[in-house]
Design an enzyme around this catalytic site. Sequence first.
Site, PDB file in Angstrom:
ATOM      1  N   ASP A 187      -3.481  33.627   0.425  1.00 18.23           N
ATOM      2  CA  ASP A 187      -3.884  34.329  -0.801  1.00 18.23           C
ATOM      3  C   ASP A 187      -5.332  34.772  -0.663  1.00 18.23           C
ATOM      4  O   ASP A 187      -6.060  34.279   0.205  1.00 18.23           O
ATOM      5  CB  ASP A 187      -3.719  33.423  -2.022  1.00 18.23           C
ATOM      6  CG  ASP A 187      -3.334  34.198  -3.275  1.00 18.23           C
ATOM      7  OD1 ASP A 187      -3.497  35.436  -3.288  1.00 18.23           O
ATOM      8  OD2 ASP A 187      -2.874  33.565  -4.246  1.00 18.23           O
ATOM      9  N   LYS A 225       8.370  33.443  -8.044  1.00 14.44           N
ATOM     10  CA  LYS A 225       8.246  32.692  -9.303  1.00 14.44           C
ATOM     11  C   LYS A 225       8.914  33.481 -10.428  1.00 14.44           C
ATOM     12  O   LYS A 225       8.548  34.619 -10.697  1.00 14.44           O
ATOM     13  CB  LYS A 225       6.769  32.459  -9.605  1.00 14.44           C
ATOM     14  CG  LYS A 225       6.479  31.704 -10.878  1.00 14.44           C
ATOM     15  CD  LYS A 225       4.991  31.415 -11.003  1.00 14.44           C
ATOM     16  CE  LYS A 225       4.173  32.686 -11.054  1.00 14.44           C
ATOM     17  NZ  LYS A 225       2.726  32.415 -11.203  1.00 14.44           N
ATOM     18  N   THR A 283      -0.822  28.355  -9.009  1.00 13.69           N
ATOM     19  CA  THR A 283       0.213  29.042  -8.230  1.00 13.69           C
ATOM     20  C   THR A 283       0.456  28.365  -6.887  1.00 13.69           C
ATOM     21  O   THR A 283       1.603  28.100  -6.513  1.00 13.69           O
ATOM     22  CB  THR A 283      -0.166  30.517  -8.009  1.00 13.69           C
ATOM     23  OG1 THR A 283      -0.253  31.178  -9.277  1.00 13.69           O
ATOM     24  CG2 THR A 283       0.867  31.228  -7.153  1.00 13.69           C
ATOM     25  N   GLY A 301     -33.940  34.420 -21.763  1.00 13.83           N
ATOM     26  CA  GLY A 301     -32.859  34.489 -20.791  1.00 13.83           C
ATOM     27  C   GLY A 301     -32.769  35.781 -20.017  1.00 13.83           C
ATOM     28  O   GLY A 301     -31.954  35.896 -19.091  1.00 13.83           O
ATOM     29  N   ALA A 329      -5.680  27.294  -9.135  1.00 14.06           N
ATOM     30  CA  ALA A 329      -4.867  26.615  -8.111  1.00 14.06           C
ATOM     31  C   ALA A 329      -3.447  26.311  -8.575  1.00 14.06           C
ATOM     32  O   ALA A 329      -2.678  25.683  -7.844  1.00 14.06           O
ATOM     33  CB  ALA A 329      -5.539  25.328  -7.618  1.00 14.06           C
TER      34      ALA A 329
END
Length: 318
Positions: free
Chosen positions: A227, A201, A235, A47, A233
């Site tokens: 944003d 919020k 918020t 790897g 997603a």
Amino acid sequence: MKARGFKTKMRGFKIFSGSAHPAFGKEVSKHLGFPLSKAVIGKFSDGEINIQISESVRGKDIFIIQPTCVPVNDNLMELLVMVDALRRSSANSITAVLPYFGYARQDRKAAPRVPITAKMVANLMQEVGIERIITMDLHAGQIQGFFDVPVDNLYGSIVFRDYIRSKALKNPIIASPDVGGVTRARYFANQMGLDLIIVDKRREKANESEVMNIIGSAKERDVILVDDMIDTAGTICKAALALKEQGATSVMALGTHAVLSGNAIKRIKESALDEVVVTNSIPLVQKCDKITTLSVASLFAEVIRRIYHNESVQSLFT
């Protein structure tokens, strides 16, 4: 935006693309008017990343396009290995073009005994030999100060602005999906000459659900949420619902970087959002009818051209 080609003055210039977003690299090179330089990118059986530059770069000014998106660690390491290969091949200068800068969310100590990973990544990039960074809409502007080399933080708003104007919305208003994004949303609102509202919020008590308070009125308005990135997603979907419940005619979300982790696509499909507009800073793997992708390749191409010719970048955004 179209980059002015500079074939007649490209003798000291080469552009490479890593494997994170090859389509973006090809698009940038097309706007510049000449092909990508060649490198063989592979992995050993365990790897480890293996890179060989396929052509001479001695004395050349190099630009490497590599957003450090998912898989973040592999793409970051590939960038560092490629830079090392180029530096050891006697490149004159190396600029990292990062449409999306990963690890940007860990920009301060938000709790005891946690790292400031954005600073650590900045240290790694400089130590390996990167002499300039070109990126877009950093999650936190102060990350520019983590580097001791020039950082050009481009604004995705330049493509969003043109798109919004083409929509000819009847009663538009800009909204920040949370208090933390107010500065970004205000900047875009000022560019567009529009008013700003804020979705606040709050959780009044422990173990109680969040309450979405809207500072300002969304009634009968075409709301544009702004944003820098759309990750899970959660918020923007909650904000869209709150805005629709207050009487918004439509709700659109603008997010420069489409990270879209986990069930983000499913949330967007099932949400009150009418449209989500993102850029191609990150390759969009999953498709969704609600998502519109705008290209920023020509913007990056023009910035590369200007930097190579020692021209102003800021004048693009004024």
